[in-house]
Scaffold this motif. Structure first.
Motif, mmCIF file in Angstrom:
data_model
loop_
_atom_site.group_PDB
_atom_site.id
_atom_site.type_symbol
_atom_site.label_atom_id
_atom_site.label_comp_id
_atom_site.label_asym_id
_atom_site.label_seq_id
_atom_site.Cartn_x
_atom_site.Cartn_y
_atom_site.Cartn_z
ATOM 1 N N PHE A 92 0.845 -1.185 0.000
ATOM 2 C CA PHE A 92 0.000 0.000 0.000
ATOM 3 C C PHE A 92 0.882 1.237 0.000
ATOM 4 N N PRO A 93 1.145 1.832 -1.156
ATOM 5 C CA PRO A 93 1.991 3.030 -1.180
ATOM 6 C C PRO A 93 1.351 4.154 -0.375
ATOM 7 N N PRO A 94 2.154 5.048 0.176
ATOM 8 C CA PRO A 94 1.618 6.135 0.985
ATOM 9 C C PRO A 94 0.627 6.997 0.198
ATOM 10 N N ASN A 95 -0.352 7.457 0.891
ATOM 11 C CA ASN A 95 -1.358 8.348 0.339
ATOM 12 C C ASN A 95 -0.673 9.627 -0.148
ATOM 13 N N PRO A 96 -0.971 10.102 -1.350
ATOM 14 C CA PRO A 96 -0.352 11.335 -1.846
ATOM 15 C C PRO A 96 -0.583 12.529 -0.913
ATOM 16 N N HIS A 97 -1.726 12.541 -0.234
ATOM 17 C CA HIS A 97 -1.998 13.624 0.717
ATOM 18 C C HIS A 97 -0.990 13.571 1.876
ATOM 19 N N LEU A 98 -0.672 12.364 2.347
ATOM 20 C CA LEU A 98 0.299 12.208 3.430
ATOM 21 C C LEU A 98 1.688 12.636 2.965
ATOM 22 N N VAL A 99 2.056 12.296 1.741
ATOM 23 C CA VAL A 99 3.347 12.717 1.200
ATOM 24 C C VAL A 99 3.425 14.239 1.196
ATOM 25 N N GLY A 100 2.350 14.897 0.789
ATOM 26 C CA GLY A 100 2.308 16.359 0.792
ATOM 27 C C GLY A 100 2.420 16.942 2.187
ATOM 28 N N ARG A 101 1.731 16.331 3.150
ATOM 29 C CA ARG A 101 1.811 16.816 4.538
ATOM 30 C C ARG A 101 3.219 16.681 5.101
ATOM 31 N N VAL A 102 3.866 15.547 4.821
ATOM 32 C CA VAL A 102 5.234 15.334 5.315
ATOM 33 C C VAL A 102 6.190 16.320 4.635
ATOM 34 N N THR A 103 6.028 16.527 3.341
ATOM 35 C CA THR A 103 6.876 17.477 2.613
ATOM 36 C C THR A 103 6.731 18.878 3.183
ATOM 37 N N ASP A 104 5.500 19.307 3.390
ATOM 38 C CA ASP A 104 5.250 20.639 3.957
ATOM 39 C C ASP A 104 5.816 20.756 5.365
ATOM 40 N N TRP A 105 5.636 19.719 6.169
ATOM 41 C CA TRP A 105 6.104 19.765 7.550
ATOM 42 C C TRP A 105 7.625 19.836 7.599
ATOM 43 N N LEU A 106 8.294 19.049 6.741
ATOM 44 C CA LEU A 106 9.756 19.075 6.721
ATOM 45 C C LEU A 106 10.292 20.411 6.206
ATOM 46 N N ALA A 107 9.562 21.049 5.317
ATOM 47 C CA ALA A 107 9.990 22.364 4.832
ATOM 48 C C ALA A 107 9.989 23.379 5.977
ATOM 49 N N ASP A 108 9.044 23.241 6.899
ATOM 50 C CA ASP A 108 8.948 24.142 8.047
ATOM 51 C C ASP A 108 9.809 23.700 9.223
ATOM 52 N N HIS A 109 10.175 22.412 9.281
ATOM 53 C CA HIS A 109 10.930 21.855 10.413
ATOM 54 C C HIS A 109 12.078 20.988 9.905
ATOM 55 N N PRO A 110 13.063 21.576 9.226
ATOM 56 C CA PRO A 110 14.171 20.761 8.702
ATOM 57 C C PRO A 110 14.948 20.089 9.830
ATOM 58 N N GLY A 111 15.400 18.888 9.562
ATOM 59 C CA GLY A 111 16.186 18.152 10.549
ATOM 60 C C GLY A 111 15.353 17.403 11.565
ATOM 61 N N ALA A 112 14.065 17.226 11.288
ATOM 62 C CA ALA A 112 13.182 16.529 12.219
ATOM 63 C C ALA A 112 13.441 15.026 12.182
ATOM 64 N N THR A 113 13.122 14.368 13.279
ATOM 65 C CA THR A 113 13.231 12.914 13.355
ATOM 66 C C THR A 113 11.869 12.306 13.031
ATOM 67 N N VAL A 114 11.854 10.994 12.821
ATOM 68 C CA VAL A 114 10.601 10.295 12.543
ATOM 69 C C VAL A 114 9.615 10.508 13.697
ATOM 70 N N ASP A 115 10.097 10.435 14.931
ATOM 71 C CA ASP A 115 9.207 10.612 16.085
ATOM 72 C C ASP A 115 8.602 12.010 16.125
ATOM 73 N N GLU A 116 9.386 13.024 15.791
ATOM 74 C CA GLU A 116 8.866 14.396 15.779
ATOM 75 C C GLU A 116 7.823 14.588 14.683
ATOM 76 N N ILE A 117 8.096 14.047 13.514
ATOM 77 C CA ILE A 117 7.144 14.159 12.409
ATOM 78 C C ILE A 117 5.861 13.417 12.759
ATOM 79 N N SER A 118 6.013 12.212 13.298
ATOM 80 C CA SER A 118 4.862 11.396 13.666
ATOM 81 C C SER A 118 4.001 12.080 14.733
ATOM 82 N N ALA A 119 4.643 12.667 15.740
ATOM 83 C CA ALA A 119 3.907 13.343 16.811
ATOM 84 C C ALA A 119 3.118 14.533 16.279
ATOM 85 N N ALA A 120 3.637 15.193 15.243
ATOM 86 C CA ALA A 120 2.952 16.349 14.680
ATOM 87 C C ALA A 120 1.813 15.948 13.745
#
Length: 73
Positions: free
Chosen positions: A9-37
């Motif tokens: 089950f490939p990741p939902n394109p909406h989730l890919v967009g959310r992760v991309t946007d979040w990383l753009a605002d929070h560079p250097g985040a860990t998996v746990d930080e991204i997941s918690a957000a």
């Protein structure tokens, strides 16, 4: 197990967009930080984020430095 699920089950394109946007605002985040957000309080969050990041790294949309993730570009 997250890799096996991600292969079926490939990741939902909406989730890919959310992760991309979040990383753009929070560079250097860990998996746990991204997941918690993105999936606060969800036990499956880290696995889903890991599978999504592995897909995104294959698409050259993110890069990894140790445990830290950055948006590519």
């Amino acid at each position: 197990m997250a890799q096996q699920i991600g292969a079926v089950f490939p990741p939902n394109p909406h989730l890919v967009g959310r992760v991309t946007d979040w990383l753009a605002d929070h560079p250097g985040a860990t998996v746990d930080e991204i997941s918690a957000a993105i999936f606060p309080g969800k036990v499956t969050g880290p696995g889903r984020i890991t599978a999504t990041l592995r897909t995104m790294i294959g698409q050259c949309r993110v890069r990894q430095d140790g445990e830290h993730w950055f948006a590519a570009g």
